[in-house]
Structures are given as C-alpha cells and as structure tokens.
Design a protein around this motif. Structure first.
Motif, short mmCIF file in Angstrom:
data_model
loop_
_atom_site.label_atom_id
_atom_site.label_comp_id
_atom_site.label_asym_id
_atom_site.label_seq_id
_atom_site.Cartn_x
_atom_site.Cartn_y
_atom_site.Cartn_z
N ARG A 71 -7.55 0.32 27.94
CA ARG A 71 -6.92 1.64 28.00
C ARG A 71 -7.22 2.42 26.73
O ARG A 71 -7.41 1.84 25.66
N PRO A 72 -7.23 3.75 26.81
CA PRO A 72 -7.34 4.55 25.58
C PRO A 72 -6.14 4.27 24.68
O PRO A 72 -5.06 3.89 25.16
N SER A 73 -6.32 4.45 23.39
CA SER A 73 -5.24 4.21 22.44
C SER A 73 -5.05 5.46 21.58
O SER A 73 -6.02 6.07 21.11
N ALA A 74 -3.78 5.84 21.36
CA ALA A 74 -3.48 7.04 20.59
C ALA A 74 -3.06 6.74 19.15
O ALA A 74 -2.60 7.63 18.45
N THR A 75 -3.21 5.49 18.71
CA THR A 75 -2.75 5.14 17.37
C THR A 75 -3.63 5.78 16.30
O THR A 75 -4.82 6.03 16.51
N MET A 76 -3.02 6.04 15.17
CA MET A 76 -3.70 6.71 14.05
C MET A 76 -3.71 5.79 12.83
O MET A 76 -3.05 4.76 12.79
N GLY A 77 -4.47 6.21 11.81
CA GLY A 77 -4.54 5.48 10.56
C GLY A 77 -5.08 6.38 9.46
O GLY A 77 -5.52 7.50 9.74
N ASP A 82 -10.42 10.60 3.19
CA ASP A 82 -9.34 11.36 2.57
C ASP A 82 -8.02 10.68 2.90
O ASP A 82 -7.48 10.83 4.00
N ALA A 83 -7.48 9.94 1.94
CA ALA A 83 -6.28 9.15 2.17
C ALA A 83 -5.05 9.99 2.51
O ALA A 83 -4.06 9.47 3.02
N SER A 84 -5.11 11.29 2.20
CA SER A 84 -3.97 12.17 2.49
C SER A 84 -3.95 12.60 3.95
O SER A 84 -2.99 13.24 4.39
N LYS A 85 -4.98 12.25 4.71
CA LYS A 85 -5.07 12.65 6.11
C LYS A 85 -5.11 11.41 7.00
O LYS A 85 -5.32 10.30 6.53
N THR A 86 -4.87 11.63 8.27
CA THR A 86 -4.96 10.55 9.24
C THR A 86 -6.07 10.84 10.24
O THR A 86 -6.46 12.00 10.43
N THR A 87 -6.54 9.78 10.87
CA THR A 87 -7.58 9.93 11.88
C THR A 87 -7.32 8.91 12.99
O THR A 87 -6.52 7.99 12.81
N ALA A 88 -7.99 9.08 14.11
CA ALA A 88 -7.79 8.16 15.23
C ALA A 88 -8.31 6.77 14.87
O ALA A 88 -9.46 6.61 14.47
N VAL A 89 -7.45 5.78 15.00
CA VAL A 89 -7.80 4.37 14.78
C VAL A 89 -7.26 3.61 15.99
O VAL A 89 -6.11 3.16 15.99
N PRO A 90 -8.06 3.46 17.05
CA PRO A 90 -7.56 2.81 18.26
C PRO A 90 -7.03 1.40 18.01
O PRO A 90 -7.60 0.64 17.25
N TYR A 91 -5.93 1.10 18.64
CA TYR A 91 -5.29 -0.22 18.59
C TYR A 91 -4.92 -0.63 17.16
O TYR A 91 -5.04 -1.79 16.79
N ASN A 92 -4.46 0.33 16.38
CA ASN A 92 -3.99 0.05 15.03
C ASN A 92 -2.60 -0.57 15.12
O ASN A 92 -1.60 0.11 15.35
N ALA A 93 -2.52 -1.89 14.92
CA ALA A 93 -1.25 -2.61 15.08
C ALA A 93 -0.22 -2.21 14.04
O ALA A 93 0.98 -2.47 14.21
N ALA A 94 -0.65 -1.57 12.94
CA ALA A 94 0.28 -1.15 11.91
C ALA A 94 0.89 0.21 12.21
O ALA A 94 1.75 0.69 11.47
#
Length: 208
Positions: A71-77, A82-94
């Motif tokens: 399935r698609p995953s909407a998790t971010m990381g 740029d540590a001040s921003k987030t980006t798509a990181v599929p299946y990020n368990a954190a």
C-alpha cells in the motif's frame, strides 16, 4: 483524625497499586509473552542467515517491477538536505501516521489520481485483461505502516511480475493463494497477504 492519619491510607494504597499495576503486572505480562509468543514479543522480526531484514508488522517500500508492491504510505521524515523540513519517507516506523486528508481535500484527490495512473502504467497487462485497480494499491492506511495487501491486490500484480521474472502466471497465482491468510474461524477479519513474506517466497521461486 489528623491529616497524617487521613493521608497515610491513600499513600499506602497508591504505593501498592503502583507496584502492582506499574511493575508487577507489566513484568508478568512481558515475561509471559516472551515465553508463549517469543517471535511476536520480539517484534516479529524476519532473519536471513541470522541477519535481520524486516518485520512482519511493518511494510517496506518495494518499488522494483519484479516485486509485489504494498500500500502507499503517507509517513514523513526529516529532509536529508534540510533538517528543518520534512519529506516523504514511506513506512517510517518512527512517524506512524495517515495523511489525515479529508474527502474534500484537493491534494488527496490529485494524489489518488496520480497513484491510479502510476499503478495502471506499471501493470498494463492487468488493465488490458479488464482488471480494476484494487483500492488498497491506491489508498494509504491509517498507520502508514500496513504490511499487508488484499489477495486481489496481489493477483493484480501477477502479470507484471511474471513478465519481469520469466515465471509462469499460474505459479505466481498459486504462490499468492498459498501465502494468503484467511479470516480466523472463517469470518473474523479479512483475507490478506503479507507483502514482505510474499516477496521472500517469490525470490525463492525458480525462473522457468
């Protein structure tokens, strides 16, 4: 009755319940779980040659055409650039989370449209055969970590994988059927296939 006499029973009860519910009960349940269900209690980790490569409980982002996709995953990381921003990181368990987008969301509508097109482009033989795109290959789950897909979603990808690997479609269909977990007692839950386990079994198949 003095204030100390009133407070003492409350403090005593607080300490006793804290020890029982905060220490004794969790330790007892943890110990029982490790004794009765050691695999599940330790995270359902999967190993190959004593090397951990994933968990049965957390999906992985399979993108190669020769593998079944989940399935698609909407998790971010955090964004590596740029540590001040987030980006798509599929299946990020954190960062387990759904998209939280509502049915009137334009962004959700556009994302779903793009995903449907991508799935169709990746599986032209299935579309040519009149198969519809399964919902779970398009919609994200509430957790963003769902490791399973429906049997229909797996069957939809059989033609693509058979072509990529040179394996007979019948062999892949049988594999999906063998890896399908059916509802408990025939009615509790939904039939599903664990994508990671399915792909491990897929790698074990011989090419024709």
């Amino acid at each position: 009755m003095t204030h100390l006499q009133q407070i003492r029973p409350a403090l005593t009860l607080f300490v006793i319940l804290s020890v029982l519910t905060g220490l004794a009960y969790p330790f007892a349940m943890t110990g029982a779980a490790h004794m009765l269900f050691p695999h599940q209690a330790n995270g359902s980790v999967m190993y190959h040659h004593e090397q951990a490569f994933g968990s049965e409980l957390i999906g992985q982002n399979f993108t190669q055409a020769r593998y079944f996709h989940g399935r698609p995953s909407a998790t971010m990381g955090p964004d590596p650039s740029d540590a001040s921003k987030t980006t798509a990181v599929p299946y990020n368990a954190a960062a387990s989370v759904g998209s939280n987008a509502g049915p009137t969301s334009k962004a959700l509508f556009e994302r779903v449209q793009a995903t449907v097109k991508q799935v169709k482009d990746e599986n032209p033989a299935a579309i040519a055969a009149g198969m519809s795109v399964p919902m779970d290959l398009v919609m994200t789950s509430a957790s963003g970590l769902d490791p399973d897909i429906s049997p229909q979603a797996a069957f939809f990808q059989v033609k693509r994988i058979a072509h990529e690997r040179g394996i007979a479609e019948a062999s892949l269909t049988q594999l999906v059927e063998r890896m399908t977990v059916h509802p408990w007692l025939g009615w509790l839950g939904e039939a599903h296939v664990n994508v990671l386990q399915l792909n491990v079994a897929l790698d074990a198949l011989r090419s024709r």
